[in-house]
Write an enzyme that holds these catalytic residues in place. Sequence first.
Site, PDB file in Angstrom:
ATOM      1  N   ASP A  27       0.214   4.290  -2.511  1.00  0.00           N
ATOM      2  CA  ASP A  27       0.613   5.887  -2.259  1.00  0.00           C
ATOM      3  C   ASP A  27       2.189   6.720  -3.065  1.00  0.00           C
ATOM      4  OD1 ASP A  27      -1.963   5.408  -0.299  1.00  0.00           O
ATOM      5  OD2 ASP A  27       0.232   5.466   1.489  1.00  0.00           O
ATOM      6  N   HIS A  59       3.625  10.793   1.822  1.00  0.00           N
ATOM      7  CA  HIS A  59       3.159  11.351   1.053  1.00  0.00           C
ATOM      8  C   HIS A  59       4.260  13.019   1.317  1.00  0.00           C
ATOM      9  CE1 HIS A  59      -0.487   9.316   0.021  1.00  0.00           C
ATOM     10  NE2 HIS A  59      -0.654   9.192   1.168  1.00  0.00           N
ATOM     11  N   HIS A 106       0.796  -1.094  -0.165  1.00  0.00           N
ATOM     12  CA  HIS A 106      -0.051  -0.275   0.013  1.00  0.00           C
ATOM     13  C   HIS A 106       1.059   1.297  -0.081  1.00  0.00           C
ATOM     14  CE1 HIS A 106      -3.192   2.830   0.546  1.00  0.00           C
ATOM     15  NE2 HIS A 106      -2.412   3.293   1.055  1.00  0.00           N
TER      16      HIS A 106
END
Length: 153
Positions: free
Chosen positions: A86, A109, A82
């Site tokens: 991202d 992020h 995951h």
Amino acid sequence: IDFSIDFTDAAIGHQHKRLSMANGSFVRELSDCRTFCRQADVDAMRANGLALGGTYDNAVVVEGEHILSPGGFRRADEAVRHKMLDALGDLALAGAPILGRYTGNRAGHAMTNRLLRALFAQPDAYRIVECDAARRRSLPGAGVHLADIPAVA
């Protein structure tokens, strides 16, 4: 893409994954990987009116060594996958496929955003190339058919 994560929660722990994103790997390897968080994070978000659409089905919720979401992880290394998902989404903000290598170690992020900003702040650090037919066939998504997309994605 090469990614490592390290969480104190025993249900996640240290995970590492390296994938070539050519020829539909995104669809087959990453697209079904859900976000994950701690139960305490869910409680804090809900107390602040956030994550109201979150469920144990669309996110993996952990508490220490326990996985609270029914069925657990879809893959043993779903958490690192995951995080890769991202990063790829963040890198897509470059506006074109990146022909290169991305290595993330406990990245998120904000770090990927800083990377792109630093890259584009130096015009001699990158070049835009026209892809020939052979290169286009190796790009993420090339050769992917609707039947290849997981029903849970």
